[in-house]
Design a protein around this motif. Structure first.
Motif, mmCIF file in Angstrom:
data_model
loop_
_atom_site.group_PDB
_atom_site.id
_atom_site.type_symbol
_atom_site.label_atom_id
_atom_site.label_comp_id
_atom_site.label_asym_id
_atom_site.label_seq_id
_atom_site.Cartn_x
_atom_site.Cartn_y
_atom_site.Cartn_z
ATOM 1 N N UNK A 4 -46.758 34.720 -12.586
ATOM 2 C CA UNK A 4 -47.797 35.274 -11.712
ATOM 3 C C UNK A 4 -47.528 36.735 -11.378
ATOM 4 N N UNK A 5 -46.278 37.160 -11.517
ATOM 5 C CA UNK A 5 -45.933 38.525 -11.101
ATOM 6 C C UNK A 5 -45.929 39.510 -12.261
ATOM 7 N N UNK A 6 -46.252 39.042 -13.464
ATOM 8 C CA UNK A 6 -46.176 39.935 -14.615
ATOM 9 C C UNK A 6 -47.246 41.024 -14.516
ATOM 10 N N UNK A 7 -46.895 42.262 -14.930
ATOM 11 C CA UNK A 7 -47.879 43.348 -14.932
ATOM 12 C C UNK A 7 -48.938 43.086 -16.006
ATOM 13 N N UNK A 8 -50.196 43.250 -15.663
ATOM 14 C CA UNK A 8 -51.263 42.903 -16.598
ATOM 15 C C UNK A 8 -51.469 43.988 -17.664
ATOM 16 N N UNK A 9 -51.010 45.220 -17.391
ATOM 17 C CA UNK A 9 -51.355 46.320 -18.312
ATOM 18 C C UNK A 9 -50.719 46.151 -19.690
ATOM 19 N N UNK A 10 -49.516 45.562 -19.754
ATOM 20 C CA UNK A 10 -48.894 45.308 -21.058
ATOM 21 C C UNK A 10 -49.814 44.465 -21.918
ATOM 22 N N UNK A 11 -50.418 43.479 -21.289
ATOM 23 C CA UNK A 11 -51.268 42.561 -22.044
ATOM 24 C C UNK A 11 -52.542 43.253 -22.503
ATOM 25 N N UNK A 12 -53.064 44.129 -21.616
ATOM 26 C CA UNK A 12 -54.242 44.932 -22.005
ATOM 27 C C UNK A 12 -53.906 45.727 -23.258
ATOM 28 N N UNK A 13 -52.777 46.432 -23.207
ATOM 29 C CA UNK A 13 -52.368 47.286 -24.323
ATOM 30 C C UNK A 13 -52.196 46.453 -25.586
ATOM 31 N N UNK A 14 -51.574 45.289 -25.446
ATOM 32 C CA UNK A 14 -51.334 44.440 -26.605
ATOM 33 C C UNK A 14 -52.658 43.990 -27.207
ATOM 34 N N UNK A 15 -53.626 43.694 -26.330
ATOM 35 C CA UNK A 15 -54.915 43.227 -26.837
ATOM 36 C C UNK A 15 -55.626 44.340 -27.597
ATOM 37 N N UNK A 16 -55.548 45.574 -27.026
ATOM 38 C CA UNK A 16 -56.174 46.730 -27.681
ATOM 39 C C UNK A 16 -55.538 46.946 -29.061
ATOM 40 N N UNK A 17 -54.215 46.783 -29.130
ATOM 41 C CA UNK A 17 -53.520 46.994 -30.405
ATOM 42 C C UNK A 17 -53.677 45.824 -31.363
ATOM 43 N N UNK A 18 -54.309 44.745 -30.891
ATOM 44 C CA UNK A 18 -54.558 43.603 -31.774
ATOM 45 C C UNK A 18 -53.312 42.850 -32.180
ATOM 46 N N UNK A 19 -52.372 42.721 -31.252
ATOM 47 C CA UNK A 19 -51.141 41.986 -31.570
ATOM 48 C C UNK A 19 -51.371 40.494 -31.303
ATOM 49 N N UNK A 20 -50.799 39.645 -32.180
ATOM 50 C CA UNK A 20 -51.058 38.199 -32.044
ATOM 51 C C UNK A 20 -50.408 37.656 -30.775
ATOM 52 N N UNK A 21 -51.042 36.639 -30.178
ATOM 53 C CA UNK A 21 -50.538 36.079 -28.913
ATOM 54 C C UNK A 21 -49.086 35.597 -29.025
ATOM 55 N N UNK A 22 -48.718 35.067 -30.195
ATOM 56 C CA UNK A 22 -47.347 34.553 -30.360
ATOM 57 C C UNK A 22 -46.356 35.707 -30.214
ATOM 58 N N UNK A 23 -46.652 36.815 -30.903
ATOM 59 C CA UNK A 23 -45.779 37.995 -30.814
ATOM 60 C C UNK A 23 -45.726 38.495 -29.376
ATOM 61 N N UNK A 24 -46.867 38.502 -28.720
ATOM 62 C CA UNK A 24 -46.921 38.968 -27.329
ATOM 63 C C UNK A 24 -46.011 38.098 -26.461
ATOM 64 N N UNK A 25 -46.063 36.782 -26.700
ATOM 65 C CA UNK A 25 -45.254 35.880 -25.877
ATOM 66 C C UNK A 25 -43.775 36.188 -26.058
ATOM 67 N N UNK A 26 -43.363 36.327 -27.355
ATOM 68 C CA UNK A 26 -41.922 36.520 -27.583
ATOM 69 C C UNK A 26 -41.448 37.925 -27.279
ATOM 70 N N UNK A 27 -42.355 38.932 -27.409
ATOM 71 C CA UNK A 27 -41.930 40.310 -27.214
ATOM 72 C C UNK A 27 -42.170 40.823 -25.793
ATOM 73 N N UNK A 28 -43.154 40.240 -25.114
ATOM 74 C CA UNK A 28 -43.495 40.751 -23.781
ATOM 75 C C UNK A 28 -43.170 39.722 -22.690
ATOM 76 N N UNK A 29 -43.821 38.548 -22.782
ATOM 77 C CA UNK A 29 -43.701 37.570 -21.702
ATOM 78 C C UNK A 29 -42.257 37.098 -21.515
ATOM 79 N N UNK A 30 -41.650 36.621 -22.605
ATOM 80 C CA UNK A 30 -40.323 36.026 -22.494
ATOM 81 C C UNK A 30 -39.287 36.989 -21.916
ATOM 82 N N UNK A 31 -39.186 38.237 -22.460
ATOM 83 C CA UNK A 31 -38.200 39.158 -21.862
ATOM 84 C C UNK A 31 -38.460 39.406 -20.383
ATOM 85 N N UNK A 32 -39.740 39.460 -19.998
ATOM 86 C CA UNK A 32 -40.051 39.771 -18.605
ATOM 87 C C UNK A 32 -39.713 38.609 -17.670
ATOM 88 N N UNK A 33 -39.883 37.378 -18.147
ATOM 89 C CA UNK A 33 -39.591 36.265 -17.233
ATOM 90 C C UNK A 33 -38.170 35.737 -17.432
#
Lengths: 425, 317
Positions: free
Chosen positions: B205-234
């Motif tokens: 719930x506390x994750x910054x939303x802008x990383x996800x915005x950027x990832x979506x704009x760059x067209x990165x797959x959700x799986x990559x986003x999870x392992x590269x962004x979400x997991x390190x942050x949590x």
């Protein structure tokens, strides 16, 4: 206490004519620890109050935990602190050796009245020559069977374990073929706990294989008869006995038997009334007999259970407390407890009593069992009994679950028991 | 790098703290004092007393006459002691195995549940509350409940599996040594997954939303986003959750005691210690087991913190 009234009391409690304390004596308040379960608590309270009215003393009932382990821990905490909170303790038949040092020797005060009880029960309460407790009610392992099914297949109640195996297999296969596919032959208590020690002792003793530790404290676990007994028992698992029995205590085996899914069951006497109650699916079709012999030269046996009453050394009124114990274990009270609560008397004379016989139809099976009953090796192993029992049930459990062969498990158990014994009990 | 002070010269003191800071520290200490006193009474004192008993030959019937026997409960040449007791090491092995398997499974399932509950959908609040029910039930109650559900003859679990045709005959889950540990782990996973999910959800719930915005704009797959962004942050939150659960699992008692009593196949360190203390009345030896249990847990936790570089003070967050 005046000698004359003491002698009068020594003769019999029949009419309670001789009142224990002279009228000018100080009225004492005693506390009595007994079970907190329904009928048991009611009978305990009523009979204690009866004594209180007769003597002018007061009795406070202390409810104790239902689990034996918890109860023992509570008693030990009170007794090891020398607490006088409780004067009279209801103890398990295997505890005199554990707690004996905290109890008074009753023999001098009983004036021979202890001779009215079964000798085997009295002997199991003697520690280092002192009588630490008096039997209140008795228990022994019995064989329950479905009389209707045995009749249907023309079988008599089995006299040996081999016969039991045979009858159980026949009936189970027949019933399963007839569409009762959840039918089993034999259930008992196989969970890794004290109950398994009781079961194992019955198998081994019925084969003439002794009691793991003999009366002199020698370890006797490893012998050919004991191996034969465990081989027989291990052969039941998965054939006439469900594997789940390895985690059954009394109640699980009773629920299986009572729902009509087992031909034979080993259990304590309490199960009789429940199995033949209107709520039971096998109501009126259950009968009971002594447990089978090991073989032609074996014996019918049953592990002794039951509860005793003991008087704390730290009691402020030990003599009055002994008086209460004598009343509670007397013929009059045992007769009432038997007819109202189904508690099995420890006084052989009561086995002829019409009312008791009417209430406890299985009295003859019990009597036969008691005349050859086997006591757990608790009085000789004293405060190490729980370790001994733990070693026994774990060894037997590994045999039943097929992890170890009986011969191997028993030779390991022999070594383990000698390790526990170290330099003596 | 700071210039090293010459030998014999004291290192420079930090500037003196302001009056206000000291006043704050003082009032904080005053406010914390009652809690510390209570903790010392209910946690520290029993712990120290247990450790003291570990070096005596106390028994339940003679607690006051205990004699000091040094390390004999742990090791001695005559009867071995705790360190040579195969039953103890079996219990240690069981506990470690139970902890590794159950906490790993709870982590995976907790992560899945947390990610699901992080997505807005109608009725999400109700689902979040319902998910917590297993965690809210006292362990002793849920253990007894599962004991009946797992019963080989009447158990609903066997009935369901038989109905689905997955097993041909009823399985004696808690009786068979091969499946007893499995059953214990399963009940623990059922109970503790919600706790894991709750802690991870709080981090999500506390994750910054802008990383996800950027990832979506760059067209990165959700799986990559999870392992590269979400997991390190949590990761910090996960690490703390794992420590909490790990500590809990290492001292597991009630669940195992209710499901399989003292059976050696599933005996945990706590079950062993209680058996020595209560069943065998050996307060000295049982306390030695409890003390060793404490140190084993402490060591494993420290090792995990060091190896996993867990940030407990929250300074890097």
């Amino acid at each position: 206490m005046r000698r004359t009234s003491a002698v009068a009391l020594g003769i019999a409690w029949a009419g309670l004519a001789g009142v224990a304390t002279p009228p000018h004596a100080e009225a004492a308040t005693l506390s009595l620890a007994c079970s907190a379960l329904g009928i048991e608590l009611r009978l305990c309270t009523e009979t204690a109050n009866q004594w209180a009215r007769e003597t002018g003393h007061t009795v406070e009932i202390v409810s104790t935990p239902n689990s034996a382990t918890e109860r023992l821990a509570l008693y030990q905490q009170i007794l090891s602190a020398g607490g006088d909170d409780i004067d009279v303790y209801q103890i398990d038949v295997i505890w005199p050796g554990l707690l004996g040092e905290h109890f008074v020797d009753l023999r001098p005060k009983l004036l021979g009245s202890e001779k009215a009880h079964f000798p085997a029960l009295i002997e199991s309460s003697v520690v280092d020559g002192e009588l630490k407790a008096i039997p209140w009610f008795a228990d022994a392992g019995l064989l329950y069977y479905r009389a209707d099914l045995l009749e249907k297949y023309g079988a008599a109640p089995p006299a040996t374990w081999a016969e039991l195996t045979e009858v159980a297999t026949t009936v189970m296969d027949g019933e399963r073929a007839a569409g009762q596919d959840e039918m089993w032959g034999y259930v008992f208590q196989g969970r890794a706990y004290e109950g398994l020690t009781c079961n194992a002792l019955e198998w081994v003793d019925s084969f003439g294989g002794g009691t793991f530790v003999d009366g002199n404290g020698e370890v006797t676990a490893d012998n050919p008869q004991a191996v034969a007994a465990l081989e027989t028992a291990a052969g039941w698992i998965g054939t006439i006995t469900p594997t789940g029995v390895l985690n059954y205590s009394e109640e699980e085996s009773r629920s299986l038997f009572q729902s009509g899914n087992a031909v034979f069951m080993r259990n304590w006497p309490y199960a009789y009334a429940l199995a033949n109650s209107p709520a039971s699916m096998v109501n009126g079709r259950v009968d009971v007999t002594a447990l089978p012999r090991g073989g032609a030269d074996g014996s019918h046996t049953g592990t002794l259970g039951g509860q005793l009453l003991a008087v704390s050394r730290y009691s402020r009124n030990p003599d009055i407390a002994i008086n209460l114990v004598r009343y509670l274990t007397s013929r009059v009270v045992q007769q009432r407890r038997a007819t109202e609560g189904g508690f099995i008397p420890t006084i052989p004379a009561l086995y002829e009593d019409e009312q008791v016989r009417a209430r406890l139809p299985y009295l003859d099976a019990i009597y036969e069992t008691f005349s050859a009953a086997v006591a757990r090796p608790s009085s000789q192993t004293k405060d190490k009994y729980n370790r001994v029992s733990n070693a026994v049930f774990n060894a037997v459990h590994t045999v039943l679950s097929g992890e170890m062969a009986p011969a191997e498990a028993l030779s390991e158990l022999d070594g383990e028991l000698n390790r526990i014994k170290r330099r003596g009990w | 790098m700071l210039p090293r002070p010459a030998i014999g010269q004291a290192p420079r003191r930090p500037a003196r703290r302001g009056e206000l800071t000291r006043a704050k520290v003082r009032s904080a200490a005053l406010l914390l004092a009652p809690m510390l006193v209570v903790l010392a009474g209910v946690a520290l004192w029993p712990l120290l007393r247990t450790m003291a008993f570990a070096f005596t030959d106390a028994t339940l019937s003679s607690m006051d006459e205990a004699a000091f026997i040094g390390l004999e409960n742990f090791y001695n040449p005559s009867w071995g002691g705790l360190l040579t007791d195969p039953t103890w090491w079996n219990a240690v092995g069981n506990t470690v195995r139970f902890t590794l398997i159950s906490v790993s499974l709870e982590l995976v399932f907790g992560l899945v549940v947390a990610l699901t509950l992080d997505v807005p959908f109608p009725g999400r609040g109700a689902v979040r509350a319902i998910v917590l029910i297993p965690w809210a039930i006292p362990t002793i109650v849920s253990a007894q409940m599962w004991a009946w559900m797992l019963n080989d003859q009447f158990g609903v679990i066997n009935a369901m599996l038989m109905g689905l045709g997955l097993i041909a005959a009823p399985v004696a889950w808690t009786a068979d040594p091969d499946t007893a540990m499995l059953a214990v782990v399963m009940v623990d996973v059922w109970k503790a997954t919600p706790f894991m999910a709750l802690l991870i959800l709080a981090a999500l719930q506390m994750l910054p939303r802008d990383c996800y915005e950027a990832a979506r704009v760059d067209g990165i797959s959700p799986v990559t986003v999870f392992f590269r962004v979400t997991l390190p942050l949590i990761y910090p939150a996960i690490a703390v959750a794992v420590i909490f659960r790990g500590l809990d699992a290492m001292r597991v008692f009630d669940l195992i005691y209710v499901l399989t009593s003292n059976a050696e196949g599933t005996m945990s360190m706590s079950v062993y210690a209680r058996q020595q203390l209560v069943d065998f009345q050996d307060v000295g030896y049982g306390s030695a087991a409890a003390t060793l249990l404490f140190f084993i847990i402490a060591l494993l936790t420290i090792a995990y913190i060091v190896v996993g570089r867990v940030d407990l003070s929250g300074e890097r967050a």
